[in-house]
Structure formats: C-alpha cells, structure tokens
Design an enzyme around this catalytic site. Structure first.
Site, short mmCIF file in Angstrom:
data_model
loop_
_atom_site.label_atom_id
_atom_site.label_comp_id
_atom_site.label_asym_id
_atom_site.label_seq_id
_atom_site.Cartn_x
_atom_site.Cartn_y
_atom_site.Cartn_z
N ARG A 51 114.08 -110.36 101.33
CA ARG A 51 113.45 -109.71 100.17
C ARG A 51 113.73 -108.22 100.13
O ARG A 51 113.94 -107.64 99.07
CB ARG A 51 111.93 -109.97 100.16
CG ARG A 51 111.59 -111.41 99.79
CD ARG A 51 110.12 -111.69 99.99
NE ARG A 51 109.30 -110.93 99.08
CZ ARG A 51 108.07 -110.51 99.37
NH1 ARG A 51 107.54 -110.77 100.54
NH2 ARG A 51 107.38 -109.85 98.49
N ARG B 112 100.39 -108.41 107.07
CA ARG B 112 99.64 -108.63 105.83
C ARG B 112 98.98 -110.01 105.79
O ARG B 112 99.58 -111.02 106.15
CB ARG B 112 100.59 -108.48 104.64
CG ARG B 112 99.89 -108.66 103.30
CD ARG B 112 100.61 -107.95 102.21
NE ARG B 112 101.90 -108.55 101.88
CZ ARG B 112 102.68 -108.10 100.91
NH1 ARG B 112 102.32 -107.05 100.20
NH2 ARG B 112 103.83 -108.68 100.67
N ARG C 189 101.15 -115.04 103.36
CA ARG C 189 101.94 -115.56 102.25
C ARG C 189 103.23 -116.16 102.79
O ARG C 189 103.83 -115.61 103.71
CB ARG C 189 102.30 -114.40 101.31
CG ARG C 189 101.59 -114.44 100.00
CD ARG C 189 101.73 -113.16 99.25
NE ARG C 189 103.13 -112.78 99.04
CZ ARG C 189 103.49 -111.69 98.35
NH1 ARG C 189 102.57 -110.90 97.85
NH2 ARG C 189 104.75 -111.39 98.19
N ARG D 156 112.84 -105.47 87.79
CA ARG D 156 113.59 -105.48 89.03
C ARG D 156 115.10 -105.48 88.79
O ARG D 156 115.86 -105.43 89.73
CB ARG D 156 113.23 -106.73 89.83
CG ARG D 156 112.08 -106.54 90.84
CD ARG D 156 111.88 -107.89 91.44
NE ARG D 156 111.20 -108.02 92.68
CZ ARG D 156 109.91 -108.22 92.84
NH1 ARG D 156 109.11 -108.12 91.82
NH2 ARG D 156 109.41 -108.48 94.02
N LYS E 22 102.32 -101.69 96.84
CA LYS E 22 102.25 -101.45 95.40
C LYS E 22 101.18 -102.30 94.71
O LYS E 22 100.56 -101.83 93.77
CB LYS E 22 103.60 -101.55 94.71
CG LYS E 22 104.28 -102.88 94.84
CD LYS E 22 105.68 -102.81 94.26
CE LYS E 22 106.52 -103.97 94.68
NZ LYS E 22 105.96 -105.32 94.43
P1 AMP Z 1 106.30 -109.85 94.56
O1 AMP Z 1 104.93 -110.30 94.89
O2 AMP Z 1 106.34 -108.80 93.48
O3 AMP Z 1 107.08 -109.44 95.76
O4 AMP Z 1 107.05 -111.12 93.94
C1 AMP Z 1 107.16 -112.34 94.65
C2 AMP Z 1 108.36 -113.12 94.16
O5 AMP Z 1 108.24 -113.43 92.75
C3 AMP Z 1 109.69 -112.41 94.27
O6 AMP Z 1 110.25 -112.52 95.57
C4 AMP Z 1 110.52 -113.14 93.21
O7 AMP Z 1 110.91 -114.42 93.68
C5 AMP Z 1 109.51 -113.34 92.11
N1 AMP Z 1 109.48 -112.17 91.16
C6 AMP Z 1 108.44 -111.33 90.94
N2 AMP Z 1 108.75 -110.39 90.03
C7 AMP Z 1 110.03 -110.64 89.64
C8 AMP Z 1 110.92 -110.02 88.73
N3 AMP Z 1 110.56 -108.92 88.03
N4 AMP Z 1 112.17 -110.55 88.59
C9 AMP Z 1 112.54 -111.64 89.28
N5 AMP Z 1 111.76 -112.27 90.18
C10 AMP Z 1 110.50 -111.79 90.36
#
Ligand code: AMP
Length: 231
Positions: free
Chosen positions: A182, A122, A171, A88, A16
């Site tokens: 996750r 990745r 990462r 989310r 995404k």
């Molecule tokens: P992502 O790169 O979108 O997978 O986000 C990495 C991490 O940031 C997630 O595993 C959460 O710990 C935090 N995070 C990102 N977006 C949100 C959200 N909308 N609500 C809560 N935690 C978030």
C-alpha cells in the site's frame, strides 16, 4: 464554517482518518473517506462491495470510474467537506475539478519506517457503526532530524472499544506485507497527484509532520486553516 472544501493527503497509516474526524468536529465538515465507504460496502455484501472486495483486500486501487462515481454522488449536494483517501490518481483529481473547487490540501508527512511501526500497531473497533481507532505502538525516536514522540492510543479496558465496548481488531489490509504494498502504491500514485495540485491547480498546501501526539498536530492544522481564512 460555510463553504470549506478540504482534501487530506498522506500515506496509509499517517493518521489522516483520525485527523479528518477531528477536523470534522472542529469545523463542522462532512467527512468522506473512500476507504471507509468501500469497507462498509464489502461488509454489507452489496453489488459494489462484491465487485471491489478482492482489490481492496489486496491493497490495490479500485478502478477510477467506480471511485469517481461514488464520490461525485456524495459531494454533489455538499458545501463543506473533507475528503480522506481521495483523489489518489490524476484522473480522480481532474474529475473532482470538474464538479467542485477545493480550498486547501492538508498534507501529512512521515518517514516510512515510522509508518510501518505505526500501522502494525493500529487497531480499530470491530463495530462498523463506531469505527474508533486506537494504536498500541509506542514510538520515541529521531529520523533525519525529525523527532517523533508518538505515544500509544490504548483503550481503557483490555482491547475493548472505549465508546461501545466491542472488541478491537486489526484491519486485513494493515498486515505487514499488505502495508508495504500500500505504501508503494501510495508513493507511485500520489506523487503526480500532489504535483498536479502544486503546479497546475495551485491549491494552497498545509504541510505538517506526523511527529507529535494527535491533538498537537490537529491544533497546528486548525491554525493553518484559520490563517487561510476560508469560510
Ligand atoms: P484507505 O482506508 O483510504 O487506505 O483505503 C483502503 C482501500 O480502499 C485502498 O487500499 C483501496 O483499495 C481502496 N480505495 C480507497 N480510496 C480509493 C481511491 N481514491 N481510489 C482507489 N482505491 C481506493
């Protein structure tokens, strides 16, 4: 395009981030990725970064009040955007409804076993100013009738970023045990949010399978957005 507000939805590792970057270029949208924002805050050791560091490193969700405030602040003056990684939770979706109207949701579908392979492959550019994404996994198989042909996205030079030359890294939250956590969190949290948008809010959905190389999927999404006639 004027007045286009999109959300891109998909499990961690579904691409995404990459799709939204391409849609940003194509449609001139502001890309807002909560994950990127949080990683940047953590790196800079800001007050917010220090507060959320442990949560993000463990692959858990940052509390709603914090995320909502960050996103509201970003979108308050924007007419065109694509949200990546937000909302989310139902709370976040409702908070978004209170401040704006979303035109469409892009939903990326992918089987879990493909996702795990892809996430393990990745690599991201270690330069936070750049943030380019690569993938060393080479996938060619069929799962429940969906044929996946996902070639690797390799840098030209031995694990160095094509754009800025910085080394590529994995990462912290892309490590297998964190990835599984996750995905579990994503499934548990996203289902009610997607249902909310399908049943209550009735935002149009653009659904695509992540089974072909990036540009083909981007083209598909682009056509669907144009069909909706948003602008
Ligand atoms: P992502 O790169 O979108 O997978 O986000 C990495 C991490 O940031 C997630 O595993 C959460 O710990 C935090 N995070 C990102 N977006 C949100 C959200 N909308 N609500 C809560 N935690 C978030």
């Amino acid at each position: 395009m004027v007045n286009t507000k999109l959300i891109i939805f998909g499990p961690p590792g579904s691409g995404k981030g990459t799709y939204s970057s391409r849609l940003k270029e194509i449609f001139g949208l502001e890309k807002i990725s909560t994950g990127d924002i949080f990683r940047e805050e953590i790196k800079k050791k800001t007050t917010l970064g220090n507060k959320i560091e442990k949560i993000v490193k463990e692959g858990k969700l940052v509390p709603d009040d914090i995320v909502i405030e960050v996103v509201n602040e970003k979108i308050k003056s924007l007419d065109n955007f694509i949200l990546d990684g937000y909302p989310r939770t139902i709370e976040q979706a409702k908070a978004l409804d209170r401040v704006t109207k979303i035109d469409a949701i892009i939903k990326i579908n992918v089987h879990e076993e493909i996702l795990i392979e892809k996430i393990a492959g990745r690599r991201i550019c270690s330069n936070p100013e750049c943030g380019s994404i690569y993938n060393i996994a080479d996938i060619n198989k069929t799962v429940e009738g969906i044929t996946y042909v996902l070639p690797p996205i390799m840098p030209k030079n031995d694990m160095k970023c094509d754009k800025c030359g910085a080394p590529l890294i994995q990462r912290d939250d892309d490590k297998p045990e964190i990835v599984k956590e996750r995905i579990k969190i994503y499934e548990k949290q996203s289902e009610p949010v997607l249902k909310y948008y399908q049943n209550e809010n009735k935002v149009p959905f653009i659904e695509v399978w992540m089974n072909r190389p990036l540009e083909e999927i981007v083209e598909k999404i682009e056509k669907e957005i144009n069909k909706l006639g948003i602008s």
